[in-house]
Design a protein around this motif. Sequence first.
Motif, PDB file in Angstrom:
ATOM      1  N   TRP A 100       6.740  71.892  26.857  1.00  0.00           N
ATOM      2  CA  TRP A 100       6.062  71.807  28.147  1.00  0.00           C
ATOM      3  C   TRP A 100       4.690  72.469  28.182  1.00  0.00           C
ATOM      4  O   TRP A 100       4.034  72.463  29.220  1.00  0.00           O
ATOM      5  CB  TRP A 100       6.962  72.394  29.230  1.00  0.00           C
ATOM      6  N   ALA A 101       4.220  73.028  27.085  1.00  0.00           N
ATOM      7  CA  ALA A 101       2.960  73.789  27.086  1.00  0.00           C
ATOM      8  C   ALA A 101       1.784  72.961  27.605  1.00  0.00           C
ATOM      9  O   ALA A 101       1.051  73.408  28.495  1.00  0.00           O
ATOM     10  CB  ALA A 101       2.659  74.313  25.687  1.00  0.00           C
ATOM     11  N   ILE A 102       1.596  71.770  27.075  1.00  0.00           N
ATOM     12  CA  ILE A 102       0.448  70.953  27.474  1.00  0.00           C
ATOM     13  C   ILE A 102       0.565  70.529  28.934  1.00  0.00           C
ATOM     14  O   ILE A 102      -0.422  70.537  29.672  1.00  0.00           O
ATOM     15  CB  ILE A 102       0.291  69.745  26.532  1.00  0.00           C
ATOM     16  N   VAL A 103       1.764  70.195  29.378  1.00  0.00           N
ATOM     17  CA  VAL A 103       1.966  69.777  30.767  1.00  0.00           C
ATOM     18  C   VAL A 103       1.683  70.948  31.714  1.00  0.00           C
ATOM     19  O   VAL A 103       1.029  70.775  32.752  1.00  0.00           O
ATOM     20  CB  VAL A 103       3.401  69.231  30.967  1.00  0.00           C
ATOM     21  N   ILE A 104       2.140  72.135  31.359  1.00  0.00           N
ATOM     22  CA  ILE A 104       1.876  73.319  32.186  1.00  0.00           C
ATOM     23  C   ILE A 104       0.375  73.586  32.237  1.00  0.00           C
ATOM     24  O   ILE A 104      -0.183  73.832  33.317  1.00  0.00           O
ATOM     25  CB  ILE A 104       2.641  74.545  31.651  1.00  0.00           C
ATOM     26  N   LEU A 105      -0.287  73.540  31.094  1.00  0.00           N
ATOM     27  CA  LEU A 105      -1.735  73.759  31.071  1.00  0.00           C
ATOM     28  C   LEU A 105      -2.458  72.718  31.915  1.00  0.00           C
ATOM     29  O   LEU A 105      -3.416  73.042  32.629  1.00  0.00           O
ATOM     30  CB  LEU A 105      -2.255  73.758  29.638  1.00  0.00           C
ATOM     31  N   TYR A 106      -2.003  71.477  31.867  1.00  0.00           N
ATOM     32  CA  TYR A 106      -2.613  70.439  32.706  1.00  0.00           C
ATOM     33  C   TYR A 106      -2.489  70.806  34.184  1.00  0.00           C
ATOM     34  O   TYR A 106      -3.475  70.779  34.929  1.00  0.00           O
ATOM     35  CB  TYR A 106      -1.992  69.063  32.460  1.00  0.00           C
ATOM     36  N   HIS A 107      -1.289  71.151  34.623  1.00  0.00           N
ATOM     37  CA  HIS A 107      -1.092  71.460  36.042  1.00  0.00           C
ATOM     38  C   HIS A 107      -1.884  72.697  36.464  1.00  0.00           C
ATOM     39  O   HIS A 107      -2.427  72.732  37.574  1.00  0.00           O
ATOM     40  CB  HIS A 107       0.394  71.621  36.368  1.00  0.00           C
ATOM     41  N   LEU A 108      -1.988  73.678  35.598  1.00  0.00           N
ATOM     42  CA  LEU A 108      -2.776  74.861  35.935  1.00  0.00           C
ATOM     43  C   LEU A 108      -4.275  74.570  35.891  1.00  0.00           C
ATOM     44  O   LEU A 108      -5.058  75.260  36.547  1.00  0.00           O
ATOM     45  CB  LEU A 108      -2.426  76.029  35.006  1.00  0.00           C
ATOM     46  N   SER A 109      -4.667  73.518  35.177  1.00  0.00           N
ATOM     47  CA  SER A 109      -6.088  73.153  35.146  1.00  0.00           C
ATOM     48  C   SER A 109      -6.546  72.609  36.491  1.00  0.00           C
ATOM     49  O   SER A 109      -7.739  72.579  36.774  1.00  0.00           O
ATOM     50  CB  SER A 109      -6.365  72.131  34.037  1.00  0.00           C
ATOM     51  N   THR A 110      -5.594  72.210  37.335  1.00  0.00           N
ATOM     52  CA  THR A 110      -5.945  71.703  38.665  1.00  0.00           C
ATOM     53  C   THR A 110      -5.941  72.816  39.711  1.00  0.00           C
ATOM     54  O   THR A 110      -6.222  72.559  40.873  1.00  0.00           O
ATOM     55  CB  THR A 110      -4.980  70.578  39.106  1.00  0.00           C
ATOM     56  N   GLY A 111      -5.607  74.047  39.277  1.00  0.00           N
ATOM     57  CA  GLY A 111      -5.641  75.185  40.200  1.00  0.00           C
ATOM     58  C   GLY A 111      -4.461  76.115  39.993  1.00  0.00           C
ATOM     59  O   GLY A 111      -3.503  75.796  39.289  1.00  0.00           O
ATOM     60  N   THR A 112      -4.549  77.277  40.601  1.00  0.00           N
ATOM     61  CA  THR A 112      -3.507  78.305  40.520  1.00  0.00           C
ATOM     62  C   THR A 112      -2.217  77.775  41.128  1.00  0.00           C
ATOM     63  O   THR A 112      -2.232  77.094  42.153  1.00  0.00           O
ATOM     64  CB  THR A 112      -3.981  79.569  41.270  1.00  0.00           C
ATOM     65  N   LYS A 153     -10.951  76.735  28.380  1.00  0.00           N
ATOM     66  CA  LYS A 153     -11.654  76.034  27.301  1.00  0.00           C
ATOM     67  C   LYS A 153     -10.837  74.851  26.780  1.00  0.00           C
ATOM     68  O   LYS A 153     -11.369  73.963  26.125  1.00  0.00           O
ATOM     69  CB  LYS A 153     -11.964  76.990  26.153  1.00  0.00           C
ATOM     70  N   PHE A 154      -9.548  74.851  27.092  1.00  0.00           N
ATOM     71  CA  PHE A 154      -8.667  73.765  26.659  1.00  0.00           C
ATOM     72  C   PHE A 154      -8.860  72.509  27.511  1.00  0.00           C
ATOM     73  O   PHE A 154      -8.353  71.446  27.177  1.00  0.00           O
ATOM     74  CB  PHE A 154      -7.212  74.245  26.715  1.00  0.00           C
ATOM     75  N   GLN A 155      -9.624  72.594  28.590  1.00  0.00           N
ATOM     76  CA  GLN A 155      -9.820  71.466  29.494  1.00  0.00           C
ATOM     77  C   GLN A 155     -10.350  70.245  28.766  1.00  0.00           C
ATOM     78  O   GLN A 155      -9.909  69.127  29.013  1.00  0.00           O
ATOM     79  CB  GLN A 155     -10.761  71.847  30.637  1.00  0.00           C
ATOM     80  N   ARG A 156     -11.285  70.440  27.852  1.00  0.00           N
ATOM     81  CA  ARG A 156     -11.838  69.303  27.089  1.00  0.00           C
ATOM     82  C   ARG A 156     -10.748  68.596  26.304  1.00  0.00           C
ATOM     83  O   ARG A 156     -10.731  67.365  26.206  1.00  0.00           O
ATOM     84  CB  ARG A 156     -12.936  69.768  26.143  1.00  0.00           C
ATOM     85  N   VAL A 157      -9.833  69.365  25.747  1.00  0.00           N
ATOM     86  CA  VAL A 157      -8.730  68.783  24.985  1.00  0.00           C
ATOM     87  C   VAL A 157      -7.806  68.017  25.923  1.00  0.00           C
ATOM     88  O   VAL A 157      -7.366  66.904  25.609  1.00  0.00           O
ATOM     89  CB  VAL A 157      -7.954  69.878  24.213  1.00  0.00           C
ATOM     90  N   LEU A 158      -7.517  68.586  27.089  1.00  0.00           N
ATOM     91  CA  LEU A 158      -6.681  67.892  28.077  1.00  0.00           C
ATOM     92  C   LEU A 158      -7.312  66.565  28.482  1.00  0.00           C
ATOM     93  O   LEU A 158      -6.613  65.554  28.611  1.00  0.00           O
ATOM     94  CB  LEU A 158      -6.467  68.771  29.312  1.00  0.00           C
ATOM     95  N   ASP A 159      -8.617  66.563  28.676  1.00  0.00           N
ATOM     96  CA  ASP A 159      -9.307  65.321  29.039  1.00  0.00           C
ATOM     97  C   ASP A 159      -9.146  64.268  27.947  1.00  0.00           C
ATOM     98  O   ASP A 159      -8.891  63.095  28.235  1.00  0.00           O
ATOM     99  CB  ASP A 159     -10.797  65.589  29.295  1.00  0.00           C
ATOM    100  N   GLU A 160      -9.269  64.675  26.697  1.00  0.00           N
ATOM    101  CA  GLU A 160      -9.116  63.740  25.579  1.00  0.00           C
ATOM    102  C   GLU A 160      -7.669  63.270  25.427  1.00  0.00           C
ATOM    103  O   GLU A 160      -7.420  62.118  25.072  1.00  0.00           O
ATOM    104  CB  GLU A 160      -9.626  64.350  24.275  1.00  0.00           C
ATOM    105  N   ILE A 161      -6.718  64.157  25.695  1.00  0.00           N
ATOM    106  CA  ILE A 161      -5.301  63.767  25.658  1.00  0.00           C
ATOM    107  C   ILE A 161      -5.038  62.700  26.718  1.00  0.00           C
ATOM    108  O   ILE A 161      -4.338  61.717  26.471  1.00  0.00           O
ATOM    109  CB  ILE A 161      -4.376  64.985  25.857  1.00  0.00           C
ATOM    110  N   GLU A 162      -5.642  62.861  27.891  1.00  0.00           N
ATOM    111  CA  GLU A 162      -5.486  61.861  28.956  1.00  0.00           C
ATOM    112  C   GLU A 162      -6.059  60.510  28.518  1.00  0.00           C
ATOM    113  O   GLU A 162      -5.414  59.471  28.685  1.00  0.00           O
ATOM    114  CB  GLU A 162      -6.172  62.335  30.233  1.00  0.00           C
ATOM    115  N   VAL A 163      -7.250  60.523  27.935  1.00  0.00           N
ATOM    116  CA  VAL A 163      -7.874  59.279  27.473  1.00  0.00           C
ATOM    117  C   VAL A 163      -6.978  58.610  26.430  1.00  0.00           C
ATOM    118  O   VAL A 163      -6.703  57.416  26.510  1.00  0.00           O
ATOM    119  CB  VAL A 163      -9.285  59.560  26.898  1.00  0.00           C
ATOM    120  N   PHE A 164      -6.533  59.390  25.449  1.00  0.00           N
ATOM    121  CA  PHE A 164      -5.664  58.829  24.419  1.00  0.00           C
ATOM    122  C   PHE A 164      -4.379  58.273  25.038  1.00  0.00           C
ATOM    123  O   PHE A 164      -3.950  57.165  24.713  1.00  0.00           O
ATOM    124  CB  PHE A 164      -5.312  59.865  23.352  1.00  0.00           C
ATOM    125  N   GLY A 165      -3.757  59.052  25.918  1.00  0.00           N
ATOM    126  CA  GLY A 165      -2.503  58.619  26.535  1.00  0.00           C
ATOM    127  C   GLY A 165      -2.651  57.328  27.308  1.00  0.00           C
ATOM    128  O   GLY A 165      -1.808  56.427  27.206  1.00  0.00           O
TER     129      GLY A 165
END
Length: 115
Positions: free
Chosen positions: A27-39, A92-104
């Motif tokens: 769940w690490a990436i999913v948690i980071l995604y949700h936290l990237s949208t706010g606290t 700083k992981f936001q860029r990676v999350l954005d690329e994961i979204e594009v790939f997905g």
Amino acid sequence: MFQEVFMSNIYDKCPYITTQRVLQGKWAIVILYHLSTGTKRSNELEKLIPDVTRTVLTRQLRQLEHDKLINRKVFPEVPPHVEYSLSNVGAKFQRVLDEIEVFGLDYIAELEKLE
């Protein structure tokens, strides 16, 4: 002992292994995604990720905090109020999350073409 020293040296030198290590857990990436949208509070994360158990979510949050990707803020209230947010390193992981979204999205589109 050799394996611990060897693995430590790899983590210090290989960016792929280091990244894999800090993102371990289903769940690490999913948690980071949700936290990237706010606290978020843990109960908010539970609602956003309904397939994760409370125990697993807590364990994953602790690991991400240990790895300095998220911040945990405890408010001295009864009952305790805890909030999670991305740390500076986690942001700083936001860029990676954005690329994961594009790939997905691209991958889903390719799979839909095959149906």
